[in-house]
Design an enzyme around this catalytic site. Structure first.
Site, mmCIF file in Angstrom:
data_model
loop_
_atom_site.group_PDB
_atom_site.id
_atom_site.type_symbol
_atom_site.label_atom_id
_atom_site.label_comp_id
_atom_site.label_asym_id
_atom_site.label_seq_id
_atom_site.Cartn_x
_atom_site.Cartn_y
_atom_site.Cartn_z
ATOM 1 N N TYR A 1 63.790 42.797 33.628
ATOM 2 C CA TYR A 1 64.600 43.559 32.664
ATOM 3 C C TYR A 1 65.691 42.675 32.069
ATOM 4 O O TYR A 1 66.087 41.656 32.649
ATOM 5 C CB TYR A 1 65.220 44.795 33.319
ATOM 6 C CG TYR A 1 66.322 44.529 34.317
ATOM 7 C CD1 TYR A 1 67.652 44.426 33.901
ATOM 8 C CD2 TYR A 1 66.048 44.394 35.680
ATOM 9 C CE1 TYR A 1 68.668 44.197 34.816
ATOM 10 C CE2 TYR A 1 67.060 44.169 36.600
ATOM 11 C CZ TYR A 1 68.371 44.065 36.160
ATOM 12 O OH TYR A 1 69.379 43.831 37.067
ATOM 13 N N CYS A 2 66.181 43.084 30.888
ATOM 14 C CA CYS A 2 67.299 42.409 30.226
ATOM 15 C C CYS A 2 68.043 43.446 29.388
ATOM 16 O O CYS A 2 67.769 44.644 29.491
ATOM 17 C CB CYS A 2 66.820 41.229 29.380
ATOM 18 S SG CYS A 2 65.629 41.681 28.094
ATOM 19 N N THR A 3 68.956 43.028 28.546
ATOM 20 C CA THR A 3 69.829 43.960 27.824
ATOM 21 C C THR A 3 69.073 44.900 26.894
ATOM 22 O O THR A 3 69.160 46.121 27.003
ATOM 23 C CB THR A 3 70.889 43.182 27.024
ATOM 24 O OG1 THR A 3 71.600 42.320 27.907
ATOM 25 C CG2 THR A 3 71.867 44.148 26.355
ATOM 26 N N CYS B 1 62.905 39.643 27.797
ATOM 27 C CA CYS B 1 61.795 39.986 28.691
ATOM 28 C C CYS B 1 60.441 39.914 28.000
ATOM 29 O O CYS B 1 59.430 39.644 28.646
ATOM 30 C CB CYS B 1 62.002 41.378 29.275
ATOM 31 S SG CYS B 1 63.338 41.426 30.470
ATOM 32 N N ILE C 1 67.943 47.594 29.249
ATOM 33 C CA ILE C 1 68.954 48.425 29.915
ATOM 34 C C ILE C 1 69.550 49.434 28.945
ATOM 35 O O ILE C 1 69.841 50.578 29.303
ATOM 36 C CB ILE C 1 70.081 47.537 30.483
ATOM 37 C CG1 ILE C 1 69.514 46.418 31.354
ATOM 38 C CG2 ILE C 1 71.077 48.366 31.281
ATOM 39 C CD1 ILE C 1 70.469 45.249 31.549
#
Length: 328
Positions: A183-185, A190, A212
């Site tokens: 996961y990433c922002t 990703c 996220i």
């Protein structure tokens, strides 16, 4: 009461011919409507965060969607009281996400349009978080993780995203045979990194679709199992994600109390990001160490107009001294 500001976060991997010319055109339009933000345009796509009032952001979204290449581009939206940016930047770069693969001899770069991990919606991702046989890997920079992360997520021992491929290779034996979810922002990192993991031979790779930012807005999961706040690359610095049982996990650099306020060390040659309350920022003149607090180019001192006597008094109050200025 002033009008709410909308912050738009978005990306799309799509081939852009003559991306440099398109970047110039994009900047011209953004400035013409008074939009503010930071956008990267590359041959492989577009990645940006922008802010403005309702009318301005609507004009921008309509303009972007009018281009058939971006007709289905997904804008993630936050409402804020103030602008998230002070200026407007649109820059051309070789890639919208640089994995450092070529620099570090990992062969050619990854094209997410050809290979990427399986998309997981927020509900599926939450199930993965609760699954003991699934490894959840945070692909962001270390300072992003330290402000907030998913409960139980692995924190790679890296400073930035470009170091992640080597870290994964070094630790391959720990999770090569397991299901790995990243996961990433907002999802852009990703898309590329999960594709790289697939190419590396990982058999079961998933990614949080929309990142996220999307997880925190989902009406069903409501950001549950996220601890802390989410780091963002604009004036806000952080935004809340968990609307079920929010917590503060980051601690003040100086006294260890819960704190989500990030500042940069006042020594321009250090510039380390640290958590600090306003009180401690002033008390320690925003220096992360005795050396940084007494550095001759301490930015807190100059920004706040402290005299040398006032500076010395603050250091003396915490048991430190300011070196004497050598005179000829």
């Amino acid at each position: 009461m002033s009008e709410k500001i909308r912050v738009l976060l978005y990306y799309k991997y799509v081939p852009i011919e003559d991306a440099q010319a398109y970047a110039a055109k994009h900047l011209e339009f953004c400035k013409s409507i008074g939009l503010k933000g930071r956008i990267i345009i590359a041959d492989e796509g577009i990645n940006g965060t922008v802010s403005g009032d309702y009318e301005t952001t609507q004009k921008y979204m309509d303009w972007v969607h009018s281009d058939e290449r971006f007709s289905d581009l997904w804008f993630k939206m936050d409402e804020e009281e103030e602008q998230a940016f002070k200026k407007m930047f649109v820059r051309y770069k070789k890639e919208i996400v640089h994995l450092g693969l070529e620099d570090n001899q990992f062969d050619e770069d990854i094209n997410p349009l050809e290979v990427t991990g399986q998309y997981l919606n927020p509900k599926e991702f939450k199930e993965a978080l609760l699954d003991e046989d699934t490894i959840v890997l945070d692909t962001r920079n270390d300072y992003e993780y330290d402000l907030g992360h998913f409960r139980g997520a692995v924190r790679p021992d890296i400073r930035n995203f470009r170091e992640l491929p080597q870290w994964v290779r070094d630790n391959k034996d720990k999770f090569m045979e397991k299901r790995v979810v990243v996961y990433c922002t907002g999802g852009v990192r990703c898309e590329k990194f999960s594709g790289w993991m697939v190419r590396e031979g990982f058999k079961d790779v998933g990614q949080l679709h929309g990142g996220i930012a999307t997880y925190g807005k989902d009406p069903e999961v409501q950001g549950e199992l996220w601890d802390g706040a989410m780091y963002v690359f604009d004036e806000r610095i952080s935004v809340p994600i968990n609307h079920v049982d929010p917590t503060v996990i980051s601690k003040d650099h100086f006294d260890g109390r819960p704190c989500e306020r990030y500042v940069n060390c006042a020594n321009p040659f250090c510039n380390k990001q640290i958590f600090a309350s306003e009180e401690n920022e002033a008390k320690y003149v925003r220096g992360c160490s005795p050396e940084c607090r007494a550095h001759e180019r301490n930015r807190y001192v100059s920004e706040n107009g402290l005299s040398r006597q006032e500076w010395a008094a603050r250091l003396e109050a915490i048991g430190e001294t300011l070196p004497q200025v050598e005179t000829v």
